[in-house]
Write a protein that holds these residues in place. Structure first.
Motif, PDB file in Angstrom:
ATOM      1  N   ALA A 177       0.851  -1.210   0.000  1.00 26.87           N
ATOM      2  CA  ALA A 177       0.000   0.000   0.000  1.00 26.87           C
ATOM      3  C   ALA A 177       0.873   1.241   0.000  1.00 26.87           C
ATOM      4  O   ALA A 177       0.608   2.208  -0.718  1.00 26.87           O
ATOM      5  N   TYR A 178       1.938   1.206   0.777  1.00 32.24           N
ATOM      6  CA  TYR A 178       2.837   2.364   0.885  1.00 32.24           C
ATOM      7  C   TYR A 178       3.516   2.640  -0.457  1.00 32.24           C
ATOM      8  O   TYR A 178       3.546   3.766  -0.939  1.00 32.24           O
ATOM      9  N   LEU A 194       1.733   5.373   9.926  1.00 31.18           N
ATOM     10  CA  LEU A 194       1.877   6.840   9.853  1.00 31.18           C
ATOM     11  C   LEU A 194       2.649   7.270   8.600  1.00 31.18           C
ATOM     12  O   LEU A 194       2.433   8.361   8.090  1.00 31.18           O
ATOM     13  N   ALA A 195       3.549   6.377   8.128  1.00 27.62           N
ATOM     14  CA  ALA A 195       4.265   6.704   6.875  1.00 27.62           C
ATOM     15  C   ALA A 195       3.254   6.756   5.737  1.00 27.62           C
ATOM     16  O   ALA A 195       3.346   7.618   4.840  1.00 27.62           O
ATOM     17  N   ILE A 196       2.264   5.861   5.775  1.00 26.84           N
ATOM     18  CA  ILE A 196       1.203   5.893   4.747  1.00 26.84           C
ATOM     19  C   ILE A 196       0.417   7.201   4.867  1.00 26.84           C
ATOM     20  O   ILE A 196       0.150   7.867   3.870  1.00 26.84           O
ATOM     21  N   VAL A 197       0.084   7.572   6.108  1.00 26.29           N
ATOM     22  CA  VAL A 197      -0.672   8.820   6.330  1.00 26.29           C
ATOM     23  C   VAL A 197       0.090  10.002   5.736  1.00 26.29           C
ATOM     24  O   VAL A 197      -0.436  10.802   4.969  1.00 26.29           O
ATOM     25  N   GLN A 198       1.373  10.074   6.076  1.00 23.23           N
ATOM     26  CA  GLN A 198       2.199  11.207   5.639  1.00 23.23           C
ATOM     27  C   GLN A 198       2.302  11.270   4.110  1.00 23.23           C
ATOM     28  O   GLN A 198       2.130  12.318   3.499  1.00 23.23           O
ATOM     29  N   LYS A 199       2.546  10.111   3.499  1.00 23.66           N
ATOM     30  CA  LYS A 199       2.738  10.109   2.042  1.00 23.66           C
ATOM     31  C   LYS A 199       1.421  10.408   1.319  1.00 23.66           C
ATOM     32  O   LYS A 199       1.395  11.164   0.338  1.00 23.66           O
ATOM     33  N   ALA A 200       0.334   9.798   1.811  1.00 28.03           N
ATOM     34  CA  ALA A 200      -0.966  10.006   1.155  1.00 28.03           C
ATOM     35  C   ALA A 200      -1.363  11.477   1.231  1.00 28.03           C
ATOM     36  O   ALA A 200      -1.787  12.070   0.233  1.00 28.03           O
ATOM     37  N   ILE A 201      -1.182  12.087   2.391  1.00 26.82           N
ATOM     38  CA  ILE A 201      -1.578  13.495   2.530  1.00 26.82           C
ATOM     39  C   ILE A 201      -0.674  14.383   1.667  1.00 26.82           C
ATOM     40  O   ILE A 201      -1.147  15.316   1.018  1.00 26.82           O
ATOM     41  N   ALA A 202       0.618  14.057   1.627  1.00 26.17           N
ATOM     42  CA  ALA A 202       1.520  14.853   0.779  1.00 26.17           C
ATOM     43  C   ALA A 202       1.077  14.760  -0.681  1.00 26.17           C
ATOM     44  O   ALA A 202       1.081  15.754  -1.399  1.00 26.17           O
ATOM     45  N   ARG A 203       0.700  13.569  -1.108  1.00 30.45           N
ATOM     46  CA  ARG A 203       0.276  13.421  -2.510  1.00 30.45           C
ATOM     47  C   ARG A 203      -1.012  14.179  -2.804  1.00 30.45           C
ATOM     48  O   ARG A 203      -1.308  14.522  -3.935  1.00 30.45           O
TER      49      ARG A 203
END
Ligand code: ADP
Length: 422
Positions: free
Chosen positions: A232-233, A359-368
């Protein structure tokens, strides 16, 4: 970098430039040559218009000194022929003519593309100064041209490097993707075979044997979950995103439904303050973000405490900030940044299960989606995670649902209640 240094130099060129002198009289050519010699440039002589044209086709000149009165093709005709060639359109022409030239002749000269006149008898200082100006102009033009060429080359190099990087990235991503997929097959076999072993030969196993089988199953399931989350990441990097106006209310509702089992099991108290806003985002990604944050809020709770979570929103100019606040164990401020990096965990896995990818998924998804994330926390005083996305204020328009192949792999597995993914 040497290229940058080249770019920062003032635009000058030390090249020797060519100056063309055209006159049917060898004496006048000689006179001009002796006046201009001190400029230190290449002085080239032509005795007629046609000869001048031939020379102009062979090499580049900074300026032409053109006698107006020549037998055959005169200066005006020669100038007009020169101007007809696109490559010679802008070459400066100085007409050399007698002091007695009439105004109408002078205008005629300008209409043929003269940039200036030099009157005979020639005043050496004036001729040198006028020609010197064009030499300098030519040098500056050449230096600018060189800079433009360097810039173009730099740009091409950069584009080339960016393309190479994109290709390498794609390759790496598809490599990770394949590996992750391939790894899941033996893991599933491991889980299945352990279950079969317990079912078929369970009566022959003592307590330690059962415990070991259980641990194998748990380890395999944890690893499988980790691989799914990694998939997913990594998918977040290359999936195509169409940002759409999304109602935050709906996102929160979908996320809560997704983790309902977990919330009930932990007897969590969830308070969602009604949201009025729409943001620009990607629906499945946003549901994943909210469910990851609420799952964590419920998970990192002290023993004997009932998890209490508040979800609320706040308008920040053109952005909407969503807060997910808990009454959990909290995070020391010095760790608040690093927990958004992949595999960063602060707590013991035996006490708080997890993979360190949520949280890495959260950070990357929001950045995108063009937003930001953050957290405010203190040990023992709960945490307040937030993310913000661009507010959508335009009137409603039909919202097309994202393609199925864009959906990130779900990281929550309702069956795995003993190890809720974050
Ligand atoms: P995981 O939950 O799988 O361990 P995450 O990436 O979601 O991984 O979180 C990384 C780490 O950040 C967690 O292991 C935990 O130490 C810390 N953390 C995340 N959310 C909270 C929270 N609400 N309260 C306290 N600590 C948290």
């Amino acid at each position: 970098m040497s290229d940058t240094a080249t770019l920062q130099k003032p635009p000058t060129s030390n090249e020797t430039v060519n100056i063309l002198m055209v006159d049917d009289s060898p004496d006048k050519l000689l006179a001009m040559e002796s006046i201009l010699q001190s400029l230190g440039q290449n002085l080239i002589k032509a005795h007629s218009g046609p000869e001048a044209l031939r020379l102009l086709l062979k090499q580049e000149f900074a300026v032409i000194l053109l006698d107006v009165n020549m037998p055959g093709m005169d200066g005006f005709e020669t100038a007009s022929m020169i101007r007809q060639r696109p490559s010679l359109e802008h070459i400066p022409i100085l007409f050399v003519t007698a002091l007695s030239t009439t105004d109408s002749d002078i205008f005629k000269g300008y209409s043929f593309g003269a940039v200036d006149y030099v009157l005979t008898p020639i005043l050496p200082e004036i001729l040198r100064t006028k020609v010197g100006v064009f030499v300098e102009l030519w040098r500056q033009k050449r230096a600018l041209q060189q800079q433009a060429d360097t810039l173009l080359k730099l740009n091409q190099d950069l584009t080339g490097r960016a393309d190479q990087l994109t290709a390498a990235n794609k390759e790496l991503e598809s490599f990770c993707y394949t590996i992750a997929h391939d790894l899941r097959a033996p893991l599933r076999a491991m889980e299945g075979l352990t279950a079969a072993l317990v079912e078929d030969f369970g009566s022959n196993l003592d307590e330690v044997g059962h415990e070991s089988a259980d641990r194998i199953r748990q380890a395999a399931s944890r690893m499988d979950q980790m691989i799914q989350e990694l998939l997913a990441y990594s998918r977040l990097s290359f999936v195509h995103l169409d940002l759409q106006p999304i109602r935050l209310d709906e996102i929160i509702k979908d996320a809560v439904t997704q983790i309902d089992f977990d919330l009930r099991q932990k007897k969590a108290r969830l308070q969602v303050k009604r949201s009025r806003h729409r943001v620009l985002g990607h629906q499945p990604m946003l549901v994943q973000v909210v469910s990851n944050l609420i799952t964590n809020a419920v998970k990192f709770c002290a023993d004997g405490m009932t998890p209490e979570v508040i979800v609320r929103e706040e308008r920040h100019g053109d952005f909407v900030r969503i807060w997910i606040e808990d009454n959990g164990i909290g995070i020391a401020p010095e760790h608040c940044e690093r927990i958004f990096r992949i595999f960063e965990r602060l707590h013991d896995r035996d006490k708080y299960s997890g993979t360190g990818i949520g949280l890495a998924i959260v950070q990357k998804a929001i950045a995108r989606m063009g937003g930001k994330v953050g957290v405010e926390s203190e040990v023992g005083r709960g945490s307040r995670f937030w993310f913000e996305l661009k507010l959508h204020t335009e009137p409603d328009r039909p919202i097309t649902s994202p393609r199925q192949d864009e959906l990130p792999e779900p990281t929550t597995d309702p069956k795995a209640s003993d190890s809720p993914p974050a």
